[in-house]
Design a protein around this motif. Structure first.
Motif, PDB file in Angstrom:
ATOM      1  N   SER A   1       2.519 -12.704   1.480  1.00  0.00           N
ATOM      2  CA  SER A   1       1.220 -12.588   2.216  1.00  0.00           C
ATOM      3  C   SER A   1       1.217 -11.327   2.242  1.00  0.00           C
ATOM      4  CB  SER A   1       2.400 -13.218   2.825  1.00  0.00           C
ATOM      5  OG  SER A   1       2.675 -14.738   3.418  1.00  0.00           O
ATOM      6  N   SER A   2      -0.321 -11.694   2.691  1.00  0.00           N
ATOM      7  CA  SER A   2      -1.001 -10.644   2.796  1.00  0.00           C
ATOM      8  C   SER A   2      -0.711  -9.544   4.701  1.00  0.00           C
ATOM      9  CB  SER A   2      -2.160 -10.435   2.452  1.00  0.00           C
ATOM     10  OG  SER A   2      -3.521 -11.440   3.492  1.00  0.00           O
ATOM     11  N   GLY A   3      -0.781  -8.580   5.216  1.00  0.00           N
ATOM     12  CA  GLY A   3      -0.984  -8.807   6.301  1.00  0.00           C
ATOM     13  C   GLY A   3      -1.757  -8.424   7.286  1.00  0.00           C
ATOM     14  N   ASP A   4      -1.291  -6.890   8.186  1.00  0.00           N
ATOM     15  CA  ASP A   4      -2.768  -6.752   9.494  1.00  0.00           C
ATOM     16  C   ASP A   4      -3.538  -5.975   8.655  1.00  0.00           C
ATOM     17  OD1 ASP A   4      -2.265  -8.479  11.313  1.00  0.00           O
ATOM     18  OD2 ASP A   4      -0.553  -6.438  11.932  1.00  0.00           O
ATOM     19  N   ASN A   5      -4.517  -5.474   8.745  1.00  0.00           N
ATOM     20  CA  ASN A   5      -5.577  -4.460   8.113  1.00  0.00           C
ATOM     21  C   ASN A   5      -5.953  -4.521   6.801  1.00  0.00           C
ATOM     22  OD1 ASN A   5      -5.975  -2.396  10.839  1.00  0.00           O
ATOM     23  ND2 ASN A   5      -3.701  -1.896  10.283  1.00  0.00           N
TER      24      ASN A   5
ATOM     25  N   PHE B   1     -15.018  -9.625  -1.616  1.00  0.00           N
ATOM     26  CA  PHE B   1     -13.895  -9.673  -1.894  1.00  0.00           C
ATOM     27  C   PHE B   1     -12.974 -10.087  -1.065  1.00  0.00           C
ATOM     28  CE2 PHE B   1     -15.629  -6.139  -4.339  1.00  0.00           C
ATOM     29  CZ  PHE B   1     -16.036  -6.523  -5.611  1.00  0.00           C
ATOM     30  N   SER B   2     -11.893 -11.588  -1.777  1.00  0.00           N
ATOM     31  CA  SER B   2     -10.901 -11.984  -0.627  1.00  0.00           C
ATOM     32  C   SER B   2      -9.662 -11.879  -1.467  1.00  0.00           C
ATOM     33  CB  SER B   2     -11.426 -13.388  -0.870  1.00  0.00           C
ATOM     34  OG  SER B   2     -11.100 -13.777  -1.992  1.00  0.00           O
ATOM     35  N   ASP B   3      -8.741 -11.731  -0.803  1.00  0.00           N
ATOM     36  CA  ASP B   3      -7.318 -11.380  -0.892  1.00  0.00           C
ATOM     37  C   ASP B   3      -7.123 -11.977  -2.454  1.00  0.00           C
ATOM     38  OD1 ASP B   3      -7.538 -10.634   1.981  1.00  0.00           O
ATOM     39  OD2 ASP B   3      -5.091 -11.280   2.529  1.00  0.00           O
ATOM     40  N   THR B   4      -6.139 -11.167  -3.320  1.00  0.00           N
ATOM     41  CA  THR B   4      -6.454 -11.101  -4.127  1.00  0.00           C
ATOM     42  C   THR B   4      -4.897 -11.413  -5.033  1.00  0.00           C
ATOM     43  OG1 THR B   4      -8.390 -11.355  -5.110  1.00  0.00           O
ATOM     44  CG2 THR B   4      -7.401 -11.505  -7.441  1.00  0.00           C
ATOM     45  N   LEU B   5      -3.852 -12.505  -5.938  1.00  0.00           N
ATOM     46  CA  LEU B   5      -2.602 -11.970  -6.560  1.00  0.00           C
ATOM     47  C   LEU B   5      -3.281 -11.850  -7.740  1.00  0.00           C
ATOM     48  CD1 LEU B   5      -0.081 -12.907  -5.925  1.00  0.00           C
ATOM     49  CD2 LEU B   5      -0.003 -14.948  -6.990  1.00  0.00           C
ATOM     50  N   PHE B   6      -2.701 -10.818  -8.436  1.00  0.00           N
ATOM     51  CA  PHE B   6      -2.339 -10.381  -9.612  1.00  0.00           C
ATOM     52  C   PHE B   6      -0.898 -10.497 -10.188  1.00  0.00           C
ATOM     53  CE2 PHE B   6      -6.051  -7.708  -7.061  1.00  0.00           C
ATOM     54  CZ  PHE B   6      -7.163  -8.090  -8.349  1.00  0.00           C
TER      55      PHE B   6
ATOM     56  N   ALA C   1      -3.280  -8.473  -3.057  1.00  0.00           N
ATOM     57  CA  ALA C   1      -4.687  -6.812  -2.986  1.00  0.00           C
ATOM     58  C   ALA C   1      -4.801  -7.747  -1.117  1.00  0.00           C
ATOM     59  CB  ALA C   1      -5.553  -6.511  -3.759  1.00  0.00           C
ATOM     60  N   ASP C   2      -4.851  -7.031  -0.278  1.00  0.00           N
ATOM     61  CA  ASP C   2      -5.375  -7.490   1.222  1.00  0.00           C
ATOM     62  C   ASP C   2      -6.801  -6.597   1.305  1.00  0.00           C
ATOM     63  OD1 ASP C   2      -5.112  -8.847   3.414  1.00  0.00           O
ATOM     64  OD2 ASP C   2      -3.990  -7.736   4.061  1.00  0.00           O
ATOM     65  N   GLU C   3      -8.018  -7.304   1.621  1.00  0.00           N
ATOM     66  CA  GLU C   3      -9.230  -6.712   1.486  1.00  0.00           C
ATOM     67  C   GLU C   3      -9.394  -7.116   2.640  1.00  0.00           C
ATOM     68  OE1 GLU C   3     -10.949  -5.741  -0.890  1.00  0.00           O
ATOM     69  OE2 GLU C   3      -9.005  -6.073  -3.441  1.00  0.00           O
ATOM     70  N   ASP C   4     -10.746  -6.766   3.363  1.00  0.00           N
ATOM     71  CA  ASP C   4     -11.641  -6.551   4.274  1.00  0.00           C
ATOM     72  C   ASP C   4     -12.345  -7.654   4.530  1.00  0.00           C
ATOM     73  OD1 ASP C   4     -12.614  -5.837   7.171  1.00  0.00           O
ATOM     74  OD2 ASP C   4     -13.689  -4.724   5.832  1.00  0.00           O
TER      75      ASP C   4
ATOM     76  N   LEU D   1      -4.626 -14.131   3.977  1.00  0.00           N
ATOM     77  CA  LEU D   1      -3.427 -15.088   2.312  1.00  0.00           C
ATOM     78  C   LEU D   1      -2.443 -15.002   2.085  1.00  0.00           C
ATOM     79  CD1 LEU D   1      -6.941 -14.735   2.293  1.00  0.00           C
ATOM     80  CD2 LEU D   1      -6.263 -16.233  -0.263  1.00  0.00           C
ATOM     81  N   SER D   2      -1.731 -15.837   2.052  1.00  0.00           N
ATOM     82  CA  SER D   2      -0.250 -16.456   1.152  1.00  0.00           C
ATOM     83  C   SER D   2      -0.685 -17.558   0.178  1.00  0.00           C
ATOM     84  CB  SER D   2       0.904 -17.444   2.521  1.00  0.00           C
ATOM     85  OG  SER D   2       0.560 -16.239   3.306  1.00  0.00           O
ATOM     86  N   TYR D   3       0.201 -16.689  -0.584  1.00  0.00           N
ATOM     87  CA  TYR D   3       0.478 -17.186  -2.550  1.00  0.00           C
ATOM     88  C   TYR D   3       1.763 -17.217  -2.753  1.00  0.00           C
ATOM     89  CZ  TYR D   3      -4.468 -16.033  -3.091  1.00  0.00           C
ATOM     90  OH  TYR D   3      -5.292 -15.641  -3.331  1.00  0.00           O
TER      91      TYR D   3
END
Length: 221
Positions: free
Chosen positions: A65-69, A121-126, A172-175, A180-182
């Motif tokens: 899961s991405s977090g703040d900022n 760009f949106s939060d993306t899993l790599f 990756a947590d984008e602005d 997002l949670s994967y």
């Protein structure tokens, strides 16, 4: 005196036999291990190298899961290294490995008030594959999971056959204004049809030399 010489020859033969056996087994196969790839033991054997995000386990799945900022390495789950790139326990890729298989799904999208939402760009899993010896073999692949039903993604492992690697899932947590949670599950290698790796020619030559010396030792004894 003759007994002592015979004893020395016997000991030498035993040592040589052990060396020959060691050579044979070391060239016969390489260990290929992804431990706890189904997360049935929680996050055991995996390292959490997250920054502003988090990695948890739920119902036999790893949840990133991405977090703040914003943060390019918000949530990181890695095996074969602990995030320090010292590679104390790399995953050895067997020559018969064909693909790396991963099940992934997009579980949730929550509003993040700490982000401006200005990124395209949106939060993306790599998936990142790091080579233990040569960084020029490193590679990063996007896992384009879009729905909350798990999809299976396959990644070609031909560049890393016989090499030591680390496997890293990185969110990756984008602005984009959201968190997002994967889910990640069933991380495993698939194999070619050939069941046993064949030793290289140089290894065969060394093995034959060892067997010849062993035969001479037995005659001398």
């Amino acid at each position: 005196m003759r007994f002592m010489e015979s004893s020395k020859i016997t000991k030498a033969c035993i040592v040589l036999l052990c060396l020959v056996q060691s050579l044979f087994f070391s060239t016969a196969a390489l260990a290929t291990l992804i431990n706890n790839g189904d997360f049935s033991s929680g996050l055991n054997d995996w390292s959490d190298a997250s920054f502003t995000g988090s990695v948890t386990e739920n119902d036999g799945q790893a949840i990133l899961s991405s977090g703040d900022n914003t943060d390019p390495f918000a949530a990181v789950l890695i095996q074969g290294d602990d995030g320090s790139f010292l590679f104390d326990s790399p995953i050895m890729v067997d020559p018969n490995v064909s693909m790396l298989s991963v099940d992934a799904a997009l579980l949730s999208m929550l509003f993040d008030p700490t982000e401006q939402g200005g990124s395209a760009f949106s939060d993306t899993l790599f998936l990142a594959i790091y080579d233990a010896v040569d960084y020029t073999f490193d590679a990063v692949f996007e896992i384009p999971a879009l729905g909350n039903v798990a999809e299976t993604f396959l990644f070609d492992m031909s560049d890393w056959l016989g090499r030591g690697i680390a496997i890293s899932f990185e969110l990756a947590d984008e602005d984009d204004g959201f968190n997002l949670s994967y889910s990640v599950d069933n991380v495993l290698f698939t194999y070619n049809n050939t069941p046993v790796p064949v030793p290289e020619p140089e290894s065969f030559i060394m093995l034959l030399v060892g067997l010849t010396l062993l035969a001479r030792c037995r005659k001398s004894a």
